[in-house]
Design a protein around this motif. Structure first.
Motif, PDB file in Angstrom:
ATOM      1  N   SER A  66       0.819  -1.221   0.000  1.00  0.00           N
ATOM      2  CA  SER A  66       0.000   0.000   0.000  1.00  0.00           C
ATOM      3  C   SER A  66       0.850   1.266   0.000  1.00  0.00           C
ATOM      4  N   HIS A  96       2.983   1.886  -2.128  1.00  0.00           N
ATOM      5  CA  HIS A  96       3.366   2.146  -3.516  1.00  0.00           C
ATOM      6  C   HIS A  96       2.206   1.872  -4.477  1.00  0.00           C
ATOM      7  N   PRO A  97       1.086   2.553  -4.280  1.00  0.00           N
ATOM      8  CA  PRO A  97      -0.100   2.253  -5.099  1.00  0.00           C
ATOM      9  C   PRO A  97       0.092   2.528  -6.584  1.00  0.00           C
ATOM     10  N   LYS A  98       0.961   3.480  -6.927  1.00  0.00           N
ATOM     11  CA  LYS A  98       1.170   3.797  -8.333  1.00  0.00           C
ATOM     12  C   LYS A  98       2.138   2.829  -9.006  1.00  0.00           C
ATOM     13  N   GLN A  99       2.973   2.170  -8.212  1.00  0.00           N
ATOM     14  CA  GLN A  99       3.957   1.256  -8.778  1.00  0.00           C
ATOM     15  C   GLN A  99       3.450  -0.172  -8.864  1.00  0.00           C
ATOM     16  N   GLN A 104       0.936  -2.713  -9.851  1.00  0.00           N
ATOM     17  CA  GLN A 104      -0.166  -2.751 -10.809  1.00  0.00           C
ATOM     18  C   GLN A 104      -1.105  -3.937 -10.623  1.00  0.00           C
ATOM     19  N   GLU A 106       3.128  -9.240  -5.573  1.00  0.00           N
ATOM     20  CA  GLU A 106       3.043  -8.307  -6.697  1.00  0.00           C
ATOM     21  C   GLU A 106       3.347  -9.009  -8.016  1.00  0.00           C
ATOM     22  N   TYR A 135       5.018  -8.497 -11.217  1.00  0.00           N
ATOM     23  CA  TYR A 135       6.049  -7.549 -11.664  1.00  0.00           C
ATOM     24  C   TYR A 135       6.922  -8.209 -12.736  1.00  0.00           C
TER      25      TYR A 135
END
Length: 298
Positions: free
Chosen positions: A172, A174-177, A179, A187, A189
């Motif tokens: 949470s 890094h909500p913009k990173q 996806q 994650e 990634y």
């Protein structure tokens, strides 16, 4: 010792199967057991002791070295390639501008991604400021087996003991990173596969992706996961990384240790009540993509 008992097991396996097997993996993700059992203390024996952790590292390395010798001797001049399947994680600092977060990241990256491989290739077991020992053999990896699934964000947690490895900060932050997540909260990634391959290229050995996969109830997401991760593998191969194979985890839905039967990793769905198997569409995506990247005959 544990390493001696393991060597006896390997002798029996080699005698029975040696002439049928070309590629061997002595241990699957050995540092996961070590980190969870002796650093975090979450798995048996549930201890937090760096001293005992490095005793276990030593025993694992001794077992691998002896197994390497046994397997090559058992091959009797035939093709024999021995390695470990290494759990590799992509790391990013929680706060990119923080020198302390980057320091903690480097400590964890060394322990998680490089300690065992460097030890087996160099003949020295070394962790800065903590442990140093000359090993009885070196160069006991014929290729690098890499298991890759996800990325962790690392932040500084303090000095000394296990704190020097930092701590994993919540997604949470890094909500913009971030996806997307799989069903276990890891994650998704894809670029991390390229980053891990790039890091391991410095060892100068051919690479086999021994595990890479997604647990999800959405097979469309699994298909995209496969395409995107193999796209990153193709990028690395185009940059002359020596990657000679890729295994998706897993062929069928499986028992996933502490998580039980809930996670669904399989290219083939399993109905646990009837044991019926159904091939998921993502399996055909893997076939088409692999045929193109590895130029396999159709």
């Amino acid at each position: 010792s544990a390493s001696e008992k393991f060597a006896e097991f390997v002798r029996r396996v080699s005698a029975r199967f040696g002439r049928h097997v070309r590629y061997w993996i002595t241990f699957n993700e050995p540092l996961i057991y070590l980190y969870q059992g002796y650093v975090l203390g979450r798995w048996p024996p549930g201890e937090q002791s760096l001293t005992k952790a490095f005793q276990v590292v030593r025993e694992l390395i001794q077992a691998h070295i002896e197994s390497y010798r046994i397997l090559h001797e058992g091959a009797k001049g035939g093709e024999c390639y021995v390695s470990v399947a290494h759990h590799a994680i992509a790391f990013s600092p929680c706060r990119p501008a923080s020198i302390l977060d980057r320091f903690a990241l480097l400590q964890r990256d060394w322990f998680t991604n490089h300690l065992l491989v460097r030890s087996l290739l160099s003949g020295f077991l070394f962790f800065p400021g903590i442990f140093f020992e000359k090993l009885p053999a070196k160069g006991t990896l014929d290729y690098l087996g890499i298991n890759y699934y996800s990325r962790d964000f690392i932040r500084f947690a303090g000095w000394g003991g296990i704190r020097q490895f930092g701590e994993v900060c919540p997604k949470s932050h890094h909500p913009k990173q971030v996806q997307g997540l799989n069903d276990l909260g890891w994650e998704i990634y894809p670029k991390g596969l390229y980053e891990v391959i790039s890091s391991f290229r410095s060892f100068g050995l051919p690479i086999l992706i021994t595990e890479n996969g997604l647990t999800t109830s959405d097979d469309t997401l699994r298909a995209r996961f496969i395409e995107e991760h193999l796209g990153q593998l193709e990028k690395a191969r185009n940059e002359k990384a020596s990657i000679f194979g890729y295994f998706y985890w897993s062929l069928v839905d499986n028992f996933e240790w502490a998580e039980g039967f809930r996670p669904r990793f399989g290219l083939v769905e399993v109905d646990y009540k009837t044991q019926a198997r159904t091939v998921r569409p993502s399996a055909y995506v893997l076939r088409r993509t692999a045929e193109r990247i590895f130029r396999l005959p159709t």
